[in-house]
Design a protein around this motif. Structure first.
Motif, mmCIF file in Angstrom:
data_model
loop_
_atom_site.group_PDB
_atom_site.id
_atom_site.type_symbol
_atom_site.label_atom_id
_atom_site.label_comp_id
_atom_site.label_asym_id
_atom_site.label_seq_id
_atom_site.Cartn_x
_atom_site.Cartn_y
_atom_site.Cartn_z
ATOM 1 N N SER A 242 10.680 6.233 7.412
ATOM 2 C CA SER A 242 10.201 7.619 7.302
ATOM 3 C C SER A 242 8.679 7.599 7.314
ATOM 4 O O SER A 242 8.053 6.869 6.540
ATOM 5 N N LYS B 245 6.498 15.460 8.909
ATOM 6 C CA LYS B 245 7.182 14.222 9.287
ATOM 7 C C LYS B 245 6.949 13.917 10.761
ATOM 8 O O LYS B 245 7.032 14.802 11.612
ATOM 9 N N SER C 249 9.919 8.102 12.973
ATOM 10 C CA SER C 249 10.894 7.963 11.903
ATOM 11 C C SER C 249 12.297 7.767 12.465
ATOM 12 O O SER C 249 12.589 8.110 13.602
ATOM 13 N N ASP D 143 7.992 -3.317 1.640
ATOM 14 C CA ASP D 143 6.750 -2.600 1.319
ATOM 15 C C ASP D 143 5.589 -3.139 2.167
ATOM 16 O O ASP D 143 4.752 -2.370 2.661
ATOM 17 N N ALA E 166 6.059 -1.870 5.669
ATOM 18 C CA ALA E 166 5.700 -0.447 5.741
ATOM 19 C C ALA E 166 4.181 -0.277 5.803
ATOM 20 O O ALA E 166 3.671 0.581 6.535
ATOM 21 N N GLU F 106 1.916 8.334 5.262
ATOM 22 C CA GLU F 106 2.827 7.870 4.216
ATOM 23 C C GLU F 106 4.047 7.255 4.893
ATOM 24 O O GLU F 106 4.808 7.946 5.578
ATOM 25 N N VAL F 107 4.242 5.952 4.713
ATOM 26 C CA VAL F 107 5.338 5.238 5.379
ATOM 27 C C VAL F 107 6.261 4.640 4.314
ATOM 28 O O VAL F 107 5.805 3.937 3.407
ATOM 29 N N THR F 108 7.555 4.954 4.404
ATOM 30 C CA THR F 108 8.552 4.338 3.527
ATOM 31 C C THR F 108 9.583 3.641 4.382
ATOM 32 O O THR F 108 10.001 4.163 5.426
ATOM 33 N N LEU F 109 9.977 2.467 3.952
ATOM 34 C CA LEU F 109 10.966 1.663 4.672
ATOM 35 C C LEU F 109 11.993 1.175 3.656
ATOM 36 O O LEU F 109 11.654 0.456 2.715
ATOM 37 N N ASP F 110 13.232 1.595 3.838
ATOM 38 C CA ASP F 110 14.305 1.238 2.911
ATOM 39 C C ASP F 110 15.439 0.556 3.662
ATOM 40 O O ASP F 110 15.661 0.816 4.860
#
Length: 401
Positions: A22, A35, A40, A67, A70, A88-92
């Motif tokens: 994201s 976004k 994403s 992390d 990301a 803002e980058v999130t990687l899950d």
């Protein structure tokens, strides 16, 4: 040779691990985060333990630190599109590759992986030790049917990959791998290849039509700009002439030779010509802006084709890898089926072997116990210690069809 004991868990994200990316960016104009949908989405770790992200490219994920990955993605996106601040980058981790339980268990098969999963938990997922009422013939028939269906799926996946690679390279024809080209006389293979050729030609023609449309628009806009520039030259000549004529009339009016009306008419005509010049300048700027937009759209059509082909290629390669792993597992399941089912008087003693994919390709086997921890993609082979076991060698190369 004695089988080695279980080694330490390998680092990095395992192939076929699904990640959710994201990316959002602060927009000060509207005062909210927006976004970036083009970047994403869901990403699958490839066979070489890497991921491919739009605008970022290929990134290795051997260390497994999402992390850190990301942060790298954020830096590259900022540099690529010229952002002032980092997005803002999130990687899950959305989904791990499954594990497989085979051998002397009630229900061999594929099961979801959970972090810190042990061999004992895998045994529980497989229904516990094999019971004497297991329908070996029915399971064998089911596995043979799955193997046959998987072969067809793999052929289609290989054909898809060949087409996506041809689209990415801009080739005029599809180059098929030996698994398909050598079996082109087979009716199933021939049909698969014919379908891919039809799709390949259709996509090329659709792209060419879009490109031709924008090229035609560029030609028209260039012609319009040329006409406007010629008109601009004519207007400048007319304005210069009127200005000279007006200067002469002003002198005559001051001397009382010409009338004020004559001067007023020339001033009105000069004002009109100057207004026409402004209109012409505006029209020229508008035409140049439209030309730039047409050029951007033309480039976008070409880039979009490669972006789509790249994403589809990555997904299809992951799918093929999963199909190959499933085929390997089905073969192992066939090998692991006990030849008979004798009544058991007590819970049998069990031995455990973990078959694990190596980072460089192929597999290796380890002796394990109930507390041994698993990693995504492991195959847990359960062996009854009370009866002789056949040695089930895992294929050294999981890519074998």
């Amino acid at each position: 040779m004695a089988m080695p004991v279980l080694a330490a868990e390998p680092g990095g994200l395992a192939p076929l691990t699904k990640l959710q990316l994201s990316v959002v960016q602060w927009n000060p104009v509207v005062g909210q985060y927006q976004k970036l949908d083009a970047v994403s989405g869901e990403i699958t770790v490839g066979p070489d333990r890497s991921i491919t992200v739009p605008l970022v490219g290929k990134l290795p994920v051997q260390d497994g630190d999402v992390d850190k990955i990301a942060a790298i993605i954020a830096e590259r996106i900022k540099s690529r599109i010229g952002l002032v601040d980092l997005p803002e980058v999130t990687l899950d981790i959305a989904e791990y590759p499954p594990i497989y339980v085979i051998g002397d268990v009630t229900k061999s098969g594929e099961y979801p992986f959970r972090p810190d999963m042990t061999v004992l938990q895998a045994l529980a997922l497989g229904g516990g030790p094999l019971q004497p009422t297991a329908d070996q013939n029915g399971e064998r028939t089911k596995l043979l049917g799955a193997l046959q269906a998987g072969e067809g799926d793999m052929l289609r996946s290989l054909a898809h990959i060949a087409r996506f690679q041809a689209e990415l390279s801009g080739a005029n024809s599809i180059t098929y791998p030996p698994e398909l080209s050598a079996a082109a006389k087979n009716s199933q293979v021939a049909e698969i290849m014919a379908q891919e050729e039809l799709v390949f030609r259709s996509r090329i023609e659709a792209t060419k039509r879009q490109e031709a449309s924008f090229e035609e628009l560029k030609t028209l806009l260039l012609a319009e700009i040329d006409v406007l520039q010629q008109k601009a030259g004519n207007l400048e000549t007319a304005i210069t002439s009127k200005e000279k004529e007006l200067d002469g009339v002003k002198t005559l009016v001051d001397q009382g030779i010409a009338t004020v009306t004559r001067r007023t008419d020339l001033e009105t005509a000069l004002t009109s010509l100057r207004a026409d010049r402004l209109d012409n300048i505006t029209a020229t700027m508008r035409a140049k802006q439209s030309l730039s937009e047409a050029q951007r759209n033309l480039a976008a059509v070409q880039d979009q084709q490669k972006t789509d082909a790249s994403a589809q290629l990555q997904a299809e390669q992951a799918k093929l890898e999963q199909l190959r792993n499933t085929q390997t597992t089905s073969r192992l399941l066939l090998i692991g089926l006990p030849p008979d089912a004798a009544p058991a008087t007590s819970d049998p003693a069990l031995d455990f072997v973990i078959i694990r994919q190596k980072a460089g390709g192929g597999t290796e086997q380890f002796v394990a116990d109930e507390t041994s921890q698993l990693v995504p993609g492991d195959v847990v082979k359960v062996l009854s210690a009370e009866k002789p076991q056949q040695s089930a060698q895992a294929p050294s190369d999981s890519s074998t069809m």
